[in-house]
Write a protein that holds these residues in place. Structure first.
Motif, PDB file in Angstrom:
ATOM      1  N   ALA A 171     -18.503 -47.587  -7.157  1.00 38.81           N
ATOM      2  CA  ALA A 171     -17.670 -48.570  -7.853  1.00 38.81           C
ATOM      3  C   ALA A 171     -18.286 -49.959  -7.744  1.00 38.81           C
ATOM      4  O   ALA A 171     -18.309 -50.714  -8.724  1.00 38.81           O
ATOM      5  CB  ALA A 171     -16.254 -48.573  -7.272  1.00 38.81           C
ATOM      6  N   ILE A 172     -18.786 -50.282  -6.570  1.00 42.00           N
ATOM      7  CA  ILE A 172     -19.390 -51.612  -6.375  1.00 42.00           C
ATOM      8  C   ILE A 172     -20.657 -51.733  -7.208  1.00 42.00           C
ATOM      9  O   ILE A 172     -20.888 -52.738  -7.891  1.00 42.00           O
ATOM     10  CB  ILE A 172     -19.670 -51.875  -4.886  1.00 42.00           C
ATOM     11  CG1 ILE A 172     -18.334 -51.986  -4.129  1.00 42.00           C
ATOM     12  CG2 ILE A 172     -20.495 -53.135  -4.699  1.00 42.00           C
ATOM     13  CD1 ILE A 172     -18.479 -52.067  -2.634  1.00 42.00           C
ATOM     14  N   ILE A 173     -21.479 -50.674  -7.170  1.00 43.93           N
ATOM     15  CA  ILE A 173     -22.731 -50.719  -7.938  1.00 43.93           C
ATOM     16  C   ILE A 173     -22.430 -50.824  -9.435  1.00 43.93           C
ATOM     17  O   ILE A 173     -22.987 -51.673 -10.140  1.00 43.93           O
ATOM     18  CB  ILE A 173     -23.597 -49.470  -7.657  1.00 43.93           C
ATOM     19  CG1 ILE A 173     -24.159 -49.536  -6.231  1.00 43.93           C
ATOM     20  CG2 ILE A 173     -24.757 -49.350  -8.666  1.00 43.93           C
ATOM     21  CD1 ILE A 173     -24.788 -48.243  -5.756  1.00 43.93           C
ATOM     22  N   SER A 174     -21.548 -49.965  -9.912  1.00 42.91           N
ATOM     23  CA  SER A 174     -21.287 -49.982 -11.359  1.00 42.91           C
ATOM     24  C   SER A 174     -20.520 -51.243 -11.744  1.00 42.91           C
ATOM     25  O   SER A 174     -20.733 -51.803 -12.830  1.00 42.91           O
ATOM     26  CB  SER A 174     -20.527 -48.739 -11.804  1.00 42.91           C
ATOM     27  OG  SER A 174     -19.203 -48.780 -11.353  1.00 42.91           O
ATOM     28  N   GLY A 175     -19.624 -51.693 -10.857  1.00 39.22           N
ATOM     29  CA  GLY A 175     -18.908 -52.928 -11.126  1.00 39.22           C
ATOM     30  C   GLY A 175     -19.860 -54.099 -11.277  1.00 39.22           C
ATOM     31  O   GLY A 175     -19.792 -54.870 -12.240  1.00 39.22           O
ATOM     32  N   TYR A 176     -20.773 -54.208 -10.338  1.00 39.47           N
ATOM     33  CA  TYR A 176     -21.755 -55.285 -10.414  1.00 39.47           C
ATOM     34  C   TYR A 176     -22.753 -55.059 -11.546  1.00 39.47           C
ATOM     35  O   TYR A 176     -23.222 -55.998 -12.180  1.00 39.47           O
ATOM     36  CB  TYR A 176     -22.487 -55.452  -9.077  1.00 39.47           C
ATOM     37  CG  TYR A 176     -21.822 -56.469  -8.188  1.00 39.47           C
ATOM     38  CD1 TYR A 176     -21.063 -56.075  -7.090  1.00 39.47           C
ATOM     39  CD2 TYR A 176     -21.914 -57.825  -8.465  1.00 39.47           C
ATOM     40  CE1 TYR A 176     -20.427 -57.009  -6.293  1.00 39.47           C
ATOM     41  CE2 TYR A 176     -21.277 -58.768  -7.674  1.00 39.47           C
ATOM     42  CZ  TYR A 176     -20.530 -58.353  -6.592  1.00 39.47           C
ATOM     43  OH  TYR A 176     -19.897 -59.284  -5.809  1.00 39.47           O
ATOM     44  N   GLY A 177     -23.067 -53.786 -11.790  1.00 38.34           N
ATOM     45  CA  GLY A 177     -23.979 -53.480 -12.893  1.00 38.34           C
ATOM     46  C   GLY A 177     -23.392 -53.940 -14.213  1.00 38.34           C
ATOM     47  O   GLY A 177     -24.056 -54.591 -15.028  1.00 38.34           O
ATOM     48  N   PHE A 178     -22.116 -53.614 -14.409  1.00 42.60           N
ATOM     49  CA  PHE A 178     -21.443 -54.030 -15.632  1.00 42.60           C
ATOM     50  C   PHE A 178     -21.363 -55.551 -15.696  1.00 42.60           C
ATOM     51  O   PHE A 178     -21.554 -56.155 -16.743  1.00 42.60           O
ATOM     52  CB  PHE A 178     -20.043 -53.419 -15.676  1.00 42.60           C
ATOM     53  CG  PHE A 178     -19.275 -53.768 -16.905  1.00 42.60           C
ATOM     54  CD1 PHE A 178     -18.191 -54.626 -16.835  1.00 42.60           C
ATOM     55  CD2 PHE A 178     -19.625 -53.244 -18.137  1.00 42.60           C
ATOM     56  CE1 PHE A 178     -17.477 -54.963 -17.971  1.00 42.60           C
ATOM     57  CE2 PHE A 178     -18.917 -53.576 -19.277  1.00 42.60           C
ATOM     58  CZ  PHE A 178     -17.846 -54.438 -19.197  1.00 42.60           C
ATOM     59  N   THR A 179     -21.100 -56.151 -14.552  1.00 43.05           N
ATOM     60  CA  THR A 179     -21.014 -57.615 -14.490  1.00 43.05           C
ATOM     61  C   THR A 179     -22.338 -58.242 -14.887  1.00 43.05           C
ATOM     62  O   THR A 179     -22.374 -59.196 -15.673  1.00 43.05           O
ATOM     63  CB  THR A 179     -20.626 -58.055 -13.072  1.00 43.05           C
ATOM     64  OG1 THR A 179     -19.377 -57.456 -12.722  1.00 43.05           O
ATOM     65  CG2 THR A 179     -20.506 -59.559 -12.978  1.00 43.05           C
ATOM     66  N   GLN A 180     -23.415 -57.710 -14.345  1.00 48.38           N
ATOM     67  CA  GLN A 180     -24.747 -58.246 -14.678  1.00 48.38           C
ATOM     68  C   GLN A 180     -25.043 -58.087 -16.161  1.00 48.38           C
ATOM     69  O   GLN A 180     -25.605 -58.983 -16.804  1.00 48.38           O
ATOM     70  CB  GLN A 180     -25.846 -57.527 -13.881  1.00 48.38           C
ATOM     71  CG  GLN A 180     -25.895 -57.892 -12.428  1.00 48.38           C
ATOM     72  CD  GLN A 180     -26.375 -59.319 -12.196  1.00 48.38           C
ATOM     73  OE1 GLN A 180     -26.715 -60.042 -13.133  1.00 48.38           O
ATOM     74  NE2 GLN A 180     -26.384 -59.746 -10.959  1.00 48.38           N
TER      75      GLN A 180
END
Lengths: 785, 241
Positions: free
Chosen positions: A325-334
Motif C-alpha cells: 500500500a505504501i509503495i503503490s500509494g507513493y508510486g501513484f503520488t509520484q
C-alpha cells in the motif's frame, strides 16, 4: 498453544490453497484502502502545499499608470502581505524545427528577493544572466529545450530573436506545460523589455493579509481599485486566480475521487472475497463444529478459534499489504506529481498512518469473517452431525420443467440451490462487468466528443495574430501556401461582460466571424447560432457563463470593448471545448464596433486533410509566418487541440480501466471460491453421479455449466447497470474537467471485449475448481463425512 | 436403584415435506447410576434420536429429561455444551476424531474445552487413558494413521477425558471387526464396573455382552425394557433388524 486454536490453525495449514486465497483477498482489500490512505494524505496535502509555498498572488492588476504607485509604500499597507511587479507576455517559441508553441514569458523584478509567485531553481544558473532565460522544467517534456539551447523566440514587436537558455526553473504554481501545451520562461525585467518591447511594471501581483475566501479577496480588491482610482491609476484588467487552488486542482480532485472509489471498492471486494472464502472453509468444518459442540465446546469457544485464525491471516496479509500500500500509494503520488508538475513533500508517513494501516489490517479480516463464522458456528449439534452438504428443505412444490436436457436442468437447479451465495457471486461479478463496460463507454464518449470537435471545427489550422492585419495583406501572405482550399479571416478583440462583482468577469476573447461561416458548426446548448440581424447579437461558449451573474437567452447585456460599452443580445450558448469566447457576426462587429476590417484570426481549410498533410500545412504556415515576420500568438491545428483534451481525460480513463480489471479479478476469485464451496458440499453427490455412470469429464462439465450460468447472468445484469453508470460518469467527468457533460456513447468494441473477457474469467473461475471435483474417488465420496 | 437418568413422556417429531414424522412417542425411561444399558431396534426405530435426547444434542418437543436431578431442557446452549462436556462422554459410530490434531491432542482438547481437569494434569491424564485403551504408542499420530479399532479406542479415551459419570456410545462397533468389537465391549464392561453409567446403541447381539438392561425401540416407542435374556426371547419372536 491452546488445542482448539491449534486445530483451527492446522485446518488452515491443511488447505494451503484456500488459506492463500484468503490472504490474497485480504491483501486486495488492505491494499485498496491502504493505498488510498497513503496517496490521498500525501496528494491532498502536497499539491496544495507546493502551491501555497509559492505564495501565490490573490489578485493580478494591469495598468499602464503604475508609475504613479510607490511600491515600497504600497507594501507597507497593513492589508498588503506582499506585492510585486511581474511582467507578463504571451509570445511564441520554437520547440522543435518548425514547431512553435505559445510562450508565457515572465519578467521578474528581483530574482533574489521575490516574496510572492515564487519559483525555484532546478538546474543551471539562477538568476539568469541578462539576455538569457530560464525554462520551466515541465516544458522540457514537450520540447527540445535545455540548458545551452538557443531558443528562437517570436515576440509581438520584433523579428525572431535568439535567446540562450541558462537554467531550468521549477514553478509549481503553473498549470503543467505538458498538459496545456505551452512553455514558461523567466527573464529579468530589462531582458523582458528588450525582448518584447513592452514597458516594465505594468502588471502588479498582490497578496493580501487576513483573507480566507474569494469573496474576501473581491472585497479587498474593490477597495484597492477605489484607492488606485483616487491616485489616478487606471486599472485595465483585474484577474482573480482561484483562491489558494492550483490551476489543475480540478484534475487532482477527479483523480482523488476516482482513486477513493477504487480503494473503497477494493476494500469492499476484499471483504466480500474474504467472506466467501471463509464460508468455504467453514462449509468443510460443519461436522467438526458439531463434534466440538458435542464434546463440550460452547459456540463462543468455537467462534473465537475461527476468529483468531481470521486475525492471524490478517496479520500475515498485513506484512505484504502494508508495504504494498505504501509503495503503490507513493508510486501513484509520484505519477500524479509528475503529471501535475509538483514535488512530493511528504517522504514519510506520519506515525498515526501506520497505526491506521495496522488497524485496518486487523479489522478487515475480522469484519469480513465475523458474520460468516457466527452463522457457521451457530449450527445446532444435531444439524451439524447429520450434515451431508446441500439439502433441499421442505421442497414440496413441483419443479419447473424446461425444454433442456437433464444435465442442463441439473446445472440450472444446482445454481439456484444456494440462493444467497449465488446472489453475492452474481452481484460481485456484475459490478465488475458494469465498471469494465463503463470504462469502454466513457472512452467512446470521449472519442465521440473529439469527433464532434472535428465536425464542429471544419478548419484544419488556425492562426491567431498578435497584431491584427488588413485582410488583403493576410491573403497575400498566405495564398502561396500549398494544400490550402480556403482561407477565412475573423476579426475580434477582448471584451468584458459587465457584472456586479469585481473580478467576476475577466477579458474574454471576442471573435467576429461571418454568421454563416462554414468552418465551424457548434452544437448549441441553448438558444441558436447567430443570424443576419440589425441588433448586435452574441453567442457564447459554456466557459463564458461564469462571467455572467445570470445568463438568459434573449436578454441584453453590457459588453465593454476597448473601454466602450455596447449593448448586446445573448442569443445562444454553444458547446465548445475552449477558453471563454464570445462570438458575434463580423458584419455587425465592423459596423458597430470596429470598422477597420482587420483580421485577428486566420483559418485554413486544407485540400488534403490527412494527419500528415495537415501537419505539413501547419509547418508551411509557420515558415510563412516566420519569413513574413507576421506577429502571431499561436498557430494550432484542431487535431493538436483534440489531443490536449484527450490527454486531460486519458489519465482518468486509464485509472478507471485498471479499477475495472481489479474488480473483475476479485469477482472471478469470489466465483472460484463459491464453486469450490459447492464442490466440497456436494462431494457425496459427486460420488453418486460417478457411481451411476457419469465420467469425470461429465462431472467437470456440470460444474463448468453452473459457473457459466452465473457468469452469463452477471454479464446481463452488469451490462444493464453499465448504461446508467456510463451516463452518470460521462456527465460527472465532462462537467469536472471540460465544464460540459460528455454525451453518453455506447462502445460496441467495448461490449465485445467485455463479453470475451468476462466469459473467459467465468470459465476459468469454474473450470479450475472443477478439476478437484473429478479427482475425488467414488469410494471416498460416498464415505465422505 | 434411584433414577440417575429419567425421561418422562418424551416425544420428538420432525416436520418434513411428506408431513410429520414421529421419531419418538411418549418415551418413559429410567436408568440407574452404574447401569449398563443397550438400546436396540431396527433402522429408523428412533435409537439415535433417543441418544440425542439423552446427550442434549437434540431437544424433545414434549416431555422432560432429568439427568442427575437436572432438567437439561432448561439449560442454554452454552451451558448445555459445558454440561455435556463434564457429564457425558460420547462415542460416535464413525469415531469423529479431529483429523488435524494428534490422538493425544484430541484427548487434551476435550479437557481444554471444559476446564475441569487442572491444566498441569491434562497431558498425564491423556497418556494414562491412552495406555488404558492400549494405544499409547500412537499418541502423537493423527487419527488417519490408525486403524478403525484403534480410532474407536481413541474415541472412547476422549469420551473419558473429563471423567464423566455417563458414557453414551452410538453404534460404537458398527464399523469394526468382531475381535475389535469384543475388545470394545470388554472396555465398556470395565467402565461399568468402575461405576460409570454406560448406554450403548447397538445392532450387535445383546446377550453375552454383559448388559444390565436392554431397551428395544420400534417406531419410536419402547416395546421392551428388560434384561438381556428376556430381550433374546422377544427377539426370537420377531426380527430384530
Amino acid at each position: 498453544m491452546n488445542r482448539l486454536f491449534k486445530k483451527a490453525f492446522n485446518d488452515l495449514r491443511g488447505r494451503p490453497a484456500r488459506s492463500v486465497l484468503v490472504i490474497i483477498a485480504l491483501i486486495v482489500g488492505m491494499w485498496g484502502i491502504g493505498s488510498i490512505a497513503v496517496s490521498y494524505t500525501v496528494l491532498k496535502n502536497d499539491l496544495s502545499e507546493n502551491y501555497l509555498k509559492t505564495s501565490p498572488g490573490h489578485v493580478i492588476l494591469v495598468s499602464q499608470s503604475f508609475n504613479k504607485l510607490d511600491l515600497d509604500q504600497f507594501r507597507q499597507r497593513p492589508e498588503i502581505a506582499s506585492a510585486e511587479f511581474r511582467d507578463f507576455s504571451i509570445e511564441r517559441v520554437e520547440v522543435h524545427k518548425d514547431q512553435w508553441l505559445p510562450f508565457w514569458l515572465f519578467g521578474v523584478e528581483d530574482f533574489d528577493r521575490f516574496q510572492l509567485a515564487r519559483f525555484y531553481s532546478e538546474q543551471g544558473q539562477f538568476p539568469p544572466p541578462p539576455g538569457t532565460l530560464l525554462i520551466e522544467r515541465n516544458g522540457q517534456l514537450i520540447s527540445d529545450l535545455d540548458i545551452g539551447s538557443i531558443v528562437r523566440l517570436q515576440t509581438a514587436n520584433k523579428q525572431i530573436q535568439q535567446v540562450p537558455v541558462t537554467g531550468i526553473a521549477f514553478d509549481p504554481a503553473q498549470a503543467p506545460s505538458s498538459m496545456d501545451y505551452w512553455i514558461y520562461g523567466y527573464v529579468d525585467k530589462q531582458t523582458f523589455h528588450n525582448l518584447t518591447g513592452i514597458k516594465n511594471n505594468q502588471r502588479l501581483v498582490v497578496r493580501f493579509n487576513g483573507v480566507y475566501s474569494t469573496q474576501e479577496v473581491r472585497v479587498m480588491t474593490q477597495h484597492l481599485l477605489e484607492d488606485f482610482s483616487a491616485m489616478g491609476i487606471e486599472t485595465t484588467k483585474v484577474t482573480l486566480p482561484k483562491f489558494n487552488e492550483h490551476p489543475h486542482q480540478f484534475q487532482l480532485n477527479s483523480l482523488l475521487f476516482l482513486q477513493g472509489g477504487i480503494g473503497m471498492l477494493a476494500f469492499v471486494m476484499g471483504m466480500i472475497l474474504v467472506s466467501q472464502v471463509m464460508s468455504a472453509i467453514l462449509a468443510q468444518q460443519v461436522r467438526q463444529i458439531g463434534i466440538l459442540k458435542a464434546i463440550g465446546a460452547s459456540s463462543l469457544q468455537v467462534f473465537n478459534s475461527y476468529l483468531v485464525i481470521a486475525a492471524i491471516l490478517g496479520l500475515i496479509a498485513m506484512t505484504l499489504s502494508i508495504p504494498l500500500a505504501i509503495i503503490s500509494g507513493y508510486g501513484f503520488t509520484q505519477f500524479v506529481a509528475q503529471q501535475l508538475n509538483f514535488e512530493v513533500l511528504t517522504p514519510r508517513l506520519p506515525a498515526q498512518y501506520y497505526f491506521l494501516l495496522f488497524s485496518i489490517g486487523l479489522l478487515l479480516p475480522i469484519l469480513a469473517s465475523v458474520n460468516v463464522i457466527r452463522r457457521g458456528v451457530m449450527v445446532s449439534v444435531v444439524d451439524a452431525l447429520s450434515d451431508y452438504g446441500v439439502t433441499i428443505q421442505n421442497e414440496s412444490k413441483k419443479l419447473m420443467q424446461l425444454p433442456f436436457s437433464s444435465t442442463t436442468m441439473l446445472a440450472v437447479r444446482n445454481t439456484l440451490r444456494r440462493k444467497r451465495r449465488v446472489m453475492i457471486t452474481v452481484a460481485t461479478l456484475a459490478l465488475g462487468v458494469a465498471i469494465f463496460s463503463t470504462g469502454f463507454n466513457l472512452r467512446q464518449s470521449l472519442v465521440n466528443m473529439l469527433d464532434d470537435i472535428g465536425h464542429s471545427l471544419q478548419y484544419d489550422v488556425r492562426v491567431v495574430l498578435n497584431t491584427p492585419l488588413p485582410e488583403s495583406q493576410v491573403f497575400n501572405q498566405f495564398q502561396g501556401v500549398d494544400n490550402v482550399k480556403q482561407i477565412q479571416n475573423w476579426s475580434g478583440a477582448k471584451g468584458i461582460i459587465q457584472t456586479n462583482q469585481v473580478g467576476m468577469s475577466s477579458d474574454t476573447t471576442i471573435v467576429a466571424l461571418p454568421y454563416d461561416t462554414n468552418v465551424i458548426d457548434f452544437e448549441m446548448l441553448a438558444g441558436r447560432w447567430l443570424q443576419s440581424s440589425e441588433a448586435l447579437e452574441i453567442v457564447v461558449n459554456q466557459s463564458v457563463l461564469e462571467s455572467f451573474d445570470e445568463a438568459v437567452i434573449g436578454e441584453h447585456y453590457q459588453l465593454s470593448i476597448q473601454g466602450k460599452l455596447h449593448t448586446v443580445k445573448l442569443v445562444g450558448i454553444a458547446r465548445e471545448f475552449a477558453l471563454p469566447t464570445i462570438y458575434m457576426d463580423k458584419a455587425q462587429y465592423e459596423q458597430q464596433i470596429d470598422p477597420q476590417g482587420l483580421a485577428k484570426t486566420v483559418l485554413f481549410v486544407a485540400n488534403e486533410n490527412s494527419a500528415e498533410e495537415v501537419a505539413a500545412l501547419k509547418k508551411n504556415i509557420e515558415r510563412t509566418v516566420e519569413n513574413a515576420a507576421i506577429k502571431v500568438r499561436y498557430v494550432t491545428s484542431h487535431s493538436e487541440w483534440a489531443k490536449i483534451l484527450y490527454d486531460h481525460l486519458d489519465i482518468i480513463l486509464s485509472l478507471l480501466s485498471f479499477l475495472a480489471l481489479l474488480v473483475l479479478i476479485v469477482g472471478a476469485l469470489g466465483m472460484a471460491s463459491a464453486t469450490s464451496i459447492n464442490i466440497v458440499e456436494r462431494t457425496r453427490e459427486i460420488g453418486v453421479l460417478k457411481a451411476i455412470g457419469a465420467t469425470p469429464a461429465m462431472v467437470r462439465q456440470l460444474f463448468v455449466n453452473e459457473g457459466m450460468i452465473v457468469i452469463v447472468a452477471s454479464i446481463l445484469i452488469g451490462l444493464l447497470v453499465a448504461l446508467p453508470l456510463s451516463v452518470l460518469l460521462a456527465n460527472f467527468f465532462g462537467d469536472l474537467i471540460l465544464q460540459v457533460p460528455l454525451n453518453f456513447a455506447f462502445s460496441y468494441p467495448g461490449l465485445l471485449i467485455t463479453l470475451i473477457t468476462c466469459l473467459l474469467f467465468g470459465w476459468l473461475a469454474s473450470r479450475i475448481p472443477a478439476e478437484r471435483a473429478i479427482n475425488v474417488s467414488v469410494r471416498e465420496a460416498l464415505a465422505y463425512e | 436403584m434411584s433414577d440417575f437418568i429419567r425421561l418422562n413422556k418424551v416425544s420428538k417429531w420432525f416436520d418434513t415435506a411428506a408431513g410429520r414424522f414421529d421419531a419418538l412417542s411418549d418415551i418413559n425411561l429410567s436408568i440407574a447410576q452404574g447401569e449398563y444399558v443397550a438400546i436396540v431396534g431396527k433402522s429408523g426405530s428412533g435409537k439415535s434420536t433417543l441418544l440425542n435426547m439423552l446427550t442434549g444434542i437434540d431437544h424433545p418437543n414434549e416431555g422432560s429429561i432429568k439427568i442427575n436431578a437436572r432438567e437439561i431442557r432448561t439449560l442454554k446452549e452454552s451451558q448445555l455444551a459445558r454440561w455435556r462436556g463434564v457429564n457425558i462422554g460420547i462415542v460416535f459410530q464413525f469415531f469423529q476424531l479431529i483429523p488435524t490434531l494428534s490422538i493425544l491432542e484430541n484427548l487434551m482438547l476435550a479437557m481444554d474445552l471444559v476446564d475441569v481437569i487442572p491444566r498441569q494434569e491434562r497431558r498425564e491424564r491423556a497418556e494414562l487413558l491412552l495406555s488404558q485403551v492400549d494405544i499409547i504408542a500412537h499418541a502423537s499420530k493423527p487419527p488417519t494413521a490408525l486403524s478403525g479399532g484403534q480410532q474407536q479406542r481413541a474415541a472412547i479415551a476422549r469420551a473419558l477425558a473429563n471423567n464423566p459419570p455417563i458414557l453414551v456410545a452410538d453404534e460404537p462397533t458398527g464399523n469394526l471387526d468382531s475381535r475389535t468389537t469384543e475388545m470394545i465391549q470388554m472396555l465398556f464392561s470395565q467402565l461399568v464396573n468402575s461405576g460409570k453409567t454406560v448406554i450403548v446403541v447397538t445392532h450387535e447381539q445383546v446377550n453375552n455382552a454383559g448388559y444390565d438392561r436392554v431397551v428395544m425401540l420400534s417406531d419410536g416407542c419402547i416395546v421392551n425394557n428388560t434384561g438381556p435374556m428376556e430381550t433374546v426371547v422377544s427377539h426370537s419372536q420377531g426380527a430384530l433388524l
